[in-house]
Design an enzyme around this catalytic site. Structure first.
Site, PDB file in Angstrom:
ATOM      1  N   HIS A  35     -97.312  68.961 -40.488  1.00 37.02           N
ATOM      2  CA  HIS A  35     -96.601  69.017 -41.771  1.00 37.02           C
ATOM      3  C   HIS A  35     -95.882  67.689 -41.962  1.00 37.02           C
ATOM      4  CE1 HIS A  35     -93.789  71.522 -44.609  1.00 37.02           C
ATOM      5  NE2 HIS A  35     -93.984  70.298 -45.062  1.00 37.02           N
ATOM      6  N   HIS A  37     -95.669  64.423 -44.914  1.00 36.49           N
ATOM      7  CA  HIS A  37     -96.036  63.778 -46.185  1.00 36.49           C
ATOM      8  C   HIS A  37     -95.950  62.283 -45.961  1.00 36.49           C
ATOM      9  CE1 HIS A  37     -95.569  67.689 -48.224  1.00 36.49           C
ATOM     10  NE2 HIS A  37     -94.586  67.866 -47.351  1.00 36.49           N
ATOM     11  N   HIS A 215     -97.378  75.025 -49.010  1.00 36.72           N
ATOM     12  CA  HIS A 215     -95.966  75.274 -48.767  1.00 36.72           C
ATOM     13  C   HIS A 215     -95.647  76.649 -49.371  1.00 36.72           C
ATOM     14  CE1 HIS A 215     -95.831  71.072 -47.897  1.00 36.72           C
ATOM     15  NE2 HIS A 215     -94.527  70.934 -47.958  1.00 36.72           N
ATOM     16  N   GLU A 218     -90.158  78.339 -48.349  1.00 35.09           N
ATOM     17  CA  GLU A 218     -89.133  77.357 -47.958  1.00 35.09           C
ATOM     18  C   GLU A 218     -87.878  77.706 -48.769  1.00 35.09           C
ATOM     19  OE1 GLU A 218     -89.936  73.402 -49.367  1.00 35.09           O
ATOM     20  OE2 GLU A 218     -88.352  72.464 -48.161  1.00 35.09           O
ATOM     21  N   ASP A 296     -91.926  66.709 -41.683  1.00 33.64           N
ATOM     22  CA  ASP A 296     -91.944  66.848 -43.142  1.00 33.64           C
ATOM     23  C   ASP A 296     -91.861  65.481 -43.845  1.00 33.64           C
ATOM     24  OD1 ASP A 296     -92.088  68.150 -45.567  1.00 33.64           O
ATOM     25  OD2 ASP A 296     -90.182  69.197 -45.414  1.00 33.64           O
ATOM     26  N   ASP A 297     -90.645  64.988 -44.083  1.00 35.39           N
ATOM     27  CA  ASP A 297     -90.420  63.679 -44.708  1.00 35.39           C
ATOM     28  C   ASP A 297     -89.403  62.927 -43.850  1.00 35.39           C
ATOM     29  OD1 ASP A 297     -91.859  63.979 -47.454  1.00 35.39           O
ATOM     30  OD2 ASP A 297     -90.659  65.795 -47.266  1.00 35.39           O
TER      31      ASP A 297
END
Ligand SMILES: [Zn+2]
Length: 350
Positions: A35, A37, A215, A218, A296-297
């Site tokens: 996961h 980005h 996703h 969340e 994630d980020d």
């Protein structure tokens, strides 16, 4: 517009590291990152470097002023800054440099396989072509195993706040250009954009032989997870933490070994949970869910996957047994070949 409100740092998180620190504490454990980005790996230093290279004037005087914006009140407040920073990505070389920087840092964190999401619509809307963003990232991924020891797959993620027609158009263009994508995902603003909105998109991806992830759960309710599974036919759920509100759903996810790609630091930064000590990961492990840890980020949420593990250990007292279990789950939940999975699992147990 950003919605920085000067909110205090969540009490139990270390301050945001800058890109020069946060090195993995040895020994690193081999794992897969599922996961991630790629646009979320764009570090402040690289934002300034690319702005200079492309002659773009940034709305921040310096790195400190940019870093001061990295306090988020929810998913949308993060997305506002995230999309604004993407303005510096103009050429294939920009996308390639960003991808190389991630792989270098991920290798230090123990990542040996990565499934990387790219948001083509976020670039098309800025006048950057599909070829530029896809080829820029893919050119680096093609040699990631030789260069960084990381096998990689590319996933085209679609922005759920845009229409299904827009997503279908982009998917057809990706297929027409024979883009080297292994699957599709669904990301961006979740609440109000349920998975069922993209039923035709996922059906088309399935016809084209692509893997399917989304996703769900969340910020959105547990019913979004059920929809992603039943209507979209996803094989893996990104985040999924709100499944814990629905015991029947938990039972189903455990029975079917559905992978949930959990991102603890992201959840705290975006206020999906109040603080890391309240994160449901220990309860998810205890329930027997197939969870793994991801960043994630990472440039926005205070750390890469090793930073996530380090904070889980210090705040939640994650055991060595659970660490290895989370790493094994990440490898077995990946879309890597059976041979690659066996190789990485052997490395983990060795
Ligand atoms: Zn995500």
């Amino acid at each position: 517009m950003n919605t920085y409100d000067g909110a205090a740092e969540p009490a139990d998180l270390a301050p945001l590291p800058n890109e020069s620190d946060g090195q993995a504490a040895p020994p690193v454990m081999p794992l897969a990152e599922l996961h991630l980005h790629i646009e979320g790996t764009l570090e402040p230093g690289l934002i300034f470097a690319l702005a200079e290279r492309n002659g773009i004037e940034l709305p921040y005087a310096d790195l400190d002023e940019l870093r001061a914006r990295y306090e988020f009140t929810d998913l949308q407040s993060f997305l506002d800054l995230y999309y604004a920073n993407m303005a510096v990505l103009r050429t294939e070389a920009d996308f390639a440099d960003m991808t190389r920087a991630y792989l270098r840092r991920a290798a230090a964190a123990g990542v040996r396989h990565a499934e990387i999401m790219l948001d083509p619509q976020a670039h098309l809307s800025r006048g950057v072509s599909l070829e530029t963003c896809v080829n820029g990232v893919a050119s680096v991924l093609a040699s990631s195993q030789d260069e960084f020891g990381i096998s990689t797959l590319l996933v085209a993620a679609f922005l759920r706040d845009l229409s299904e027609e827009s997503a279908l158009e982009v998917l057809e263009a990706l297929l027409a250009m024979n883009a080297p994508i292994a699957g599709i995902g669904l990301d961006s603003a979740e609440v109000g954009n349920p998975p069922a909105k993209f039923e035709r998109l996922f059906a088309r991806a399935g016809e084209a032989g692509l893997r399917k992830i989304a996703h769900a759960g969340e910020e959105g309710p547990p019913s979004y997870i059920i929809e992603a599974l039943d209507v979209l036919g996803v094989e893996r759920v990104d985040h999924g933490i709100r499944c814990m509100e629905d015991p029947e759903l938990v039972e189903r996810l455990v029975a079917d070994r559905v992978p949930l790609t959990v991102c603890p630091l992201s959840n705290v930064r975006l206020r999906a949970v109040d603080k890391l000590a309240d994160h449901p990961l220990p309860a998810m492990l205890a329930a027997g869910l197939n969870v793994c840890v991801n960043s994630d980020d990472p440039a926005y949420f205070g750390g890469y996957v090793d930073d996530n593990f380090a904070q889980l250990e210090s705040v939640l007292g994650l055991s060595e047994f659970d660490r290895v279990r989370l790493a094994a789950n990440s490898i077995s939940s990946s879309f890597a070949s059976d041979e690659r999975k066996a190789e990485l699992l052997a490395e983990l147990s060795g």
